[in-house]
Scaffold this active site. Structure first.
Site, PDB file in Angstrom:
ATOM      1  N   PHE A 250      17.160  17.086  60.569  1.00 19.66           N
ATOM      2  CA  PHE A 250      18.441  16.481  60.187  1.00 19.66           C
ATOM      3  C   PHE A 250      18.267  15.207  59.373  1.00 19.66           C
ATOM      4  CE2 PHE A 250      21.851  19.070  61.871  1.00 19.66           C
ATOM      5  CZ  PHE A 250      21.076  20.035  62.472  1.00 19.66           C
ATOM      6  N   ALA A 253      18.529  14.962  52.798  1.00 20.83           N
ATOM      7  CA  ALA A 253      19.605  14.395  51.972  1.00 20.83           C
ATOM      8  C   ALA A 253      20.208  15.509  51.130  1.00 20.83           C
ATOM      9  CB  ALA A 253      19.036  13.296  51.088  1.00 20.83           C
ATOM     10  N   GLY A 258      28.919  19.719  56.352  1.00 22.29           N
ATOM     11  CA  GLY A 258      30.212  20.413  56.346  1.00 22.29           C
ATOM     12  C   GLY A 258      30.267  21.321  57.557  1.00 22.29           C
ATOM     13  N   CYS A 261      32.033  22.205  62.641  1.00 24.47           N
ATOM     14  CA  CYS A 261      31.764  21.307  63.782  1.00 24.47           C
ATOM     15  C   CYS A 261      31.649  19.836  63.408  1.00 24.47           C
ATOM     16  CB  CYS A 261      30.499  21.758  64.502  1.00 24.47           C
ATOM     17  SG  CYS A 261      30.744  23.323  65.347  1.00 24.47           S
TER      18      CYS A 261
END
Ligand code: UDX
Length: 434
Positions: A250, A253, A258, A261
């Protein structure tokens, strides 16, 4: 064990199939008769790798069935999961009317002496369990039940493996009887189980999704500093990600997060904190950074192409992320919308998302959808990579270049290798990369 799942959407259906896979008897309920008929015919309403096979196998083995009746489901199951939508309202707070209705419906079908564990699997604001409990008691004074919170952390596109091999199972419960039953449900999954109170379990879900969104916005903010200084965000992410306390996941970049959730859960967490009188400005900034990513990207396109009007632009990717046909709240779709609004002539391709993009009217009729990535780039003055499907990296780029009018590539997900693209003669522009 006998399990009922109310709501046969993403979470409900995948959970039902996975519970059947580990040997439980599952009945999935939904109030949409067409969906139930489809499922009974063996048609799966969503694309999720591995799901169709699971459903077919366990329906054949009589371990999984579908019904429109809550009474049927609750009658036959000691554990009743609620997995209905909790959509956002205009002010960002969560619409809990589906949960409230299901709580009432469960209450009226609960028979005397019939103990049930009512498990909330939908993502809900902290303190929802208390309200579900009070609602069931109000509509059935003799009901014997406990309310448990058991948030689901599956990701779309890898929902089946996520559910079969979870990092952790969170059980929020105030009753030993309910906790013991829940542990039996999850015993076959061989995953660490964290037992908490109901409020903490509910909060864990919003705190987890908000933290992941924060990681994405953090690296996206760093990508702007990389662009201004000539550093490479991919290398920065690798360097900080190798620190075990941070981790590399995570930290990609790109165009921002989107899907159905993260945007909704960040908004909800902000609203929950506001309502509790403890404003969460950090998350407001996370949202602001995310919202700015598309405009930053479009600015780069305008800087290179000057005017977007009448430019032929190929877009690869429409789904909100790879390996799913889900196009809801997809930044790729918003990108296409803005390009069309500025007068660009857009041709798009997505391996799975085109049908739903059309079905839900998410893209203008002016957008031409084609059946392969190379067809999309025919005569294009720029190619935009909006969703990082693996097949896009495997294209024959000599052919892509030949077919394009101008070899200009905007990579919104940093999928391609900068050096390779430039060596092949493309003018390449990624996010946060020199
Ligand atoms: C997320 C959570 O991961 C999951 O635990 C929860 O149950 C539901 O929400 P999902 O929305 O399916 O799952 O997708 P995810 O893979 O988390 O990606 C969300 C968005 O973040 C996508 O738009 C993706 O493109 C974006 N993202 C992800 C980034 O921009 N950068 C990253 O490094 C990772």
């Amino acid at each position: 064990m006998d399990i009922c799942i109310i709501g046969s959407g993403y979470v409900g259906l995948v959970s039902g199939a996975c519970f059947a896979e580990v040997g439980h008897n599952v009945v999935c309920v939904d109030n949409d008769p067409r969906k139930i008929e489809k499922l009974q015919r063996g048609e799966i309403p969503i694309y999720e790798p591995g799901l169709e096979d699971l459903v077919h196998r366990h329906v054949s083995a009589n371990r999984l069935r579908f019904t429109g009746s809550i009474e049927d489901g609750v009658d036959h199951s000691e554990i009743v999961f609620i997995a209905v939508p909790t959509p956002p309202q205009a002010d960002g707070s969560v619409d809990l009317s589906y949960i409230e209705r299901v709580a009432r419906e469960i209450a009226v079908v609960l028979k005397p002496g019939q103990y049930r564990v009512v498990v909330d699997k939908s993502t809900v604001p902290v303190k929802t369990g208390e309200k579900v409990d009070a609602t069931i008691r109000r509509y059935n004074r003799n009901a014997e039940f406990d309310v448990v919170s058991n948030p689901e952390f599956l990701r779309e596109g890898c929902a089946v493996p996520d559910l079969m091999n979870p990092d952790r199972i969170v059980i929020g419960s105030a009753s030993q009887r309910a906790t013991d039953l829940m542990k039996r449900v999850y015993e076959p999954f061989n995953a660490p189980i964290l037992v908490t109170d109901v409020n903490s379990a509910e909060l864990i879900k919003h705190a987890a999704n908000s933290f992941l969104s924060l990681k994405i916005s953090y690296i996206n903010a760093v990508s702007a500093i990389c662009e201004a200084s000539g550093a490479d965000v991919e290398k920065v992410a690798d360097g900080i990600g190798m620190d075990k306390r941070i981790g590399r996941n995570f930290l990609n970049a790109g165009l921002g997060y989107g899907g159905s959730c993260f945007p909704k859960d960040v908004k909800a967490f902000i609203a929950i904190a506001d309502e509790l009188g403890v404003p969460f400005d950090l998350m407001k900034e996370v949202e602001r950074i995310n919202d700015s990513m598309l405009e930053r990207f479009l600015k780069k396109m305008r800087d290179a192409l000057w005017v977007l009007k009448d430019k032929r632009i190929a877009v690869w990717g429409l789904s909100f992320k790879p390996d799913t046909d889900d196009v809801r709240n997809s930044v790729a779709i918003e990108l296409v919308r803005q390009l069309v609004e500025e007068g660009a002539i857009v041709t798009a391709y997505d391996p799975k998302g085109m049908e739903k993009a059309r079905e839900f009217n998410l893209i203008s009729d002016k957008v031409k959808l084609v059946s392969s990535p190379v067809d999309a780039v025919d005569g294009a003055e720029a190619l935009v990579l909006a969703t990082e499907w693996k097949e896009f990296a495997r294209q024959d780029f000599a052919e892509v270049k030949r077919r394009m009018h101008t070899p200009l590539v905007f990579d919104g997900r940093n999928l391609f290798k900068t050096d390779t693209m430039r060596e092949m003669g493309f003018v390449y522009c990624g996010v946060g990369r020199p």
